[in-house]
Design an enzyme around this catalytic site. Structure first.
Site, PDB file in Angstrom:
ATOM      1  N   HIS A 159     -64.831 -14.760 107.184  1.00  0.00           N
ATOM      2  CA  HIS A 159     -65.657 -14.213 106.085  1.00  0.00           C
ATOM      3  C   HIS A 159     -66.065 -12.771 106.400  1.00  0.00           C
ATOM      4  CE1 HIS A 159     -66.273 -18.459 104.779  1.00  0.00           C
ATOM      5  NE2 HIS A 159     -66.308 -18.662 106.093  1.00  0.00           N
ATOM      6  N   SER A 281     -58.552  16.298 103.081  1.00  0.00           N
ATOM      7  CA  SER A 281     -59.095  16.388 101.722  1.00  0.00           C
ATOM      8  C   SER A 281     -59.074  17.843 101.307  1.00  0.00           C
ATOM      9  CB  SER A 281     -60.527  15.848 101.727  1.00  0.00           C
ATOM     10  OG  SER A 281     -61.296  16.498 100.742  1.00  0.00           O
ATOM     11  N   LYS A 287     -62.266  15.400 106.654  1.00  0.00           N
ATOM     12  CA  LYS A 287     -61.606  14.135 106.334  1.00  0.00           C
ATOM     13  C   LYS A 287     -60.278  13.891 107.033  1.00  0.00           C
ATOM     14  CE  LYS A 287     -62.820  11.773 103.046  1.00  0.00           C
ATOM     15  NZ  LYS A 287     -63.412  10.492 102.944  1.00  0.00           N
ATOM     16  N   GLU A 294     -53.316   2.965 102.438  1.00  0.00           N
ATOM     17  CA  GLU A 294     -53.749   2.677 101.062  1.00  0.00           C
ATOM     18  C   GLU A 294     -52.529   2.550 100.150  1.00  0.00           C
ATOM     19  OE1 GLU A 294     -56.627   5.758 100.057  1.00  0.00           O
ATOM     20  OE2 GLU A 294     -57.342   5.621 102.114  1.00  0.00           O
TER      21      GLU A 294
END
Ligand code: ARG
Length: 461
Positions: A159, A281, A287, A294
């Site tokens: 979980h 970025s 970043k 992704e």
């Protein structure tokens, strides 16, 4: 406006609509179509008819021209025009341009349905082998990573909450073993695909003594599909089976990518992605984003959706060939691209992954040892449920144990200290060797039939 095609005149809009993307997609089928056509003319030249539909010397002339087509195609000089509609008629046009009436003889005893079915199976063969060898490679990289970090503790979660002591080795080799299971699906899909559909013609066979076993052997298939109707309408279903297997691979990869995104966040800091696999970025100078991972999640979604799309296209198709099948080609081909590129990019990404042992150990709060404590009480004779309640009532008094000691105690089969990395690696290696042997076998049949020089690799004929 009407446009002339090899097989009659057709309204320009109807032509564009029906040809769809085939002109572009079929560029990937030129090799397979030449290979299939070489087997077909060879078979025609050996047919027990006097004279055979194509004389043996003529079969060799056709094959010589198929070699030229392949060469042109590799050089980007073989065009499939809208009027051709697809690779099959483009090759027939070219053979007729170069060989006159002989070019017009080639299509006896076969249909385009036949051709597209065999082309896609040959195409799928090589692409499945690429997928299998990339999956084997990634599994081996994961096993090596697991072995290297076998003793680095990692909080095991359920979980997503801290659960029990685990290790980086257990985490990484779990994905490796998942991939090995997926490889079994790829192999099963490969075996089903490895049957020659040629000789079905429009779907129902032909009233001439074609030799389906011969073309199957010439093309290096394990055997012909038996029933000619099944051979033809198995198209679409085969794509669905293969995409489902690829979907399972991506399902494994996508979940691993999700873990990597999470565990490389600064808040966790377990892993650090090497700079090459992150992007910056345009506005935030600090970043380092996990774009690769992704995109992998999104590509996994696409492969699973493609598997579903193809099944949906075939679902309501009646028996025999139906043009609906053409629409399965794009998702099928894209599914391979997505799966193979995802497998390939993850291997170096995992190899370059930095592991922060301190961060991993810091994550061990005392609660992670709660179950171990209860089991210690059990070892002293207490019934498990009593031990469970005893620990539960005193959770605030739990003190931290050493994660490394906790790991050392987990020695049974498949537990963090009971992992057989070498056996996993051997399985992965065997799958890779199998794919290499099968590809070699495909290439030697192709080169022999087309009279290509051995030693040249695919795409460089
Ligand atoms: N491009 C077609 C396809 O992908 C080839 C077969 C066309 N056959 C036909 N009967 N119209 O299905």
């Amino acid at each position: 406006m009407r446009r002339k095609t090899t097989v009659g005149e057709v309204d320009a809009e109807v032509l564009a609509y029906t040809a769809g993307q085939d002109r572009l997609l079929d560029a990937a089928l030129v090799e397979a179509d030449c290979f299939g056509t070489a087997a077909h003319v060879t078979m025609l030249s050996r047919m027990p008819l006097r004279p055979p539909p194509v004389a043996p010397a003529d079969a060799q002339r056709v094959i010589a021209e198929l070699r030229n087509i392949l060469e042109d195609s590799t050089a980007g000089k073989f065009a499939i025009t809208l009027e051709d509609q697809d690779v099959h008629l483009a090759i027939e046009r070219r053979l007729t341009e170069k060989l006159g009436d002989l070019g017009k003889r080639v299509h006896v005893c076969r249909s385009r349905n036949d051709q597209v079915a065999v082309d896609l199976r040959l195409f799928a063969k090589t692409r499945l082998l690429e997928a299998a060898s990339a999956a084997s490679e990634l599994a081996r990289v994961l096993v090596a990573f697991a072995k290297k970090h076998a003793k680095v503790p990692m909080v095991g979660r359920t979980h997503m909450q801290p659960a029990m002591p685990s290790s980086v080795g257990l985490w990484a080799s779990a994905w490796a073993e998942g991939l090995l299971d997926d490889l079994a699906l790829l192999t099963a899909a490969y075996d089903l695909n490895n049957q020659c559909p040629l000789g079905s013609a429009a779907s129902y066979g032909v009233p001439m003594p074609i030799d389906r076993q011969l073309v199957s052997d010439l093309l290096g298939f394990a055997k012909p599909v038996h029933n000619v109707l099944h051979a033809n309408q198995g198209r679409g279903k085969m794509e669905s089976v293969i995409l489902s297997a690829l979907g399972q691979v991506l399902l494994t990869l996508s979940r691993m990518a999700q873990d990597l995104i999470l565990f490389s966040m600064p808040e966790f800091g377990y892993f650090r992605l090497s700079a090459e696999f992150t992007t910056g970025s345009s506005i935030m100078p600090q970043k380092r984003n996990p774009d690769v991972l992704e995109l992998l999640r999104a590509k996994a979604a696409k492969v699973l959706a493609h598997a579903n799309l193809v099944a949906e296209i075939v679902r309501a198709a009646p028996s025999g060939y139906n043009r609906d099948l053409q629409e399965t080609k794009a998702p099928f081909m894209e599914g391979f691209d997505l799966a193979i590129s995802s497998l390939r990019i993850l291997a170096p990404l995992v190899e370059g992954l930095e592991v922060d042992g301190d961060a991993l150990r810091r994550a061990f709060g005392p609660e992670v040892f709660a179950t171990d404590r209860a089991l210690e009480l059990v070892a002293k004779g207490m019934p498990f449920r009593d031990a469970y309640h005893e620990v539960k009532a005193n959770l605030d008094k739990l003190t931290g144990q050493s994660p490394d000691e906790a790991l050392a105690a987990k020695r049974h089969l498949g537990a963090p200290m009971g992992l057989d990395f070498d056996a996993l690696d051997a399985r992965a290696k065997e799958a890779g060797n199998w794919a290499g042997r099968e590809l070699e076998q495909y290439e030697s049949h192709r080169d022999q039939l087309l009279g290509l020089k051995r030693g040249k690799t695919r795409g460089a004929v």
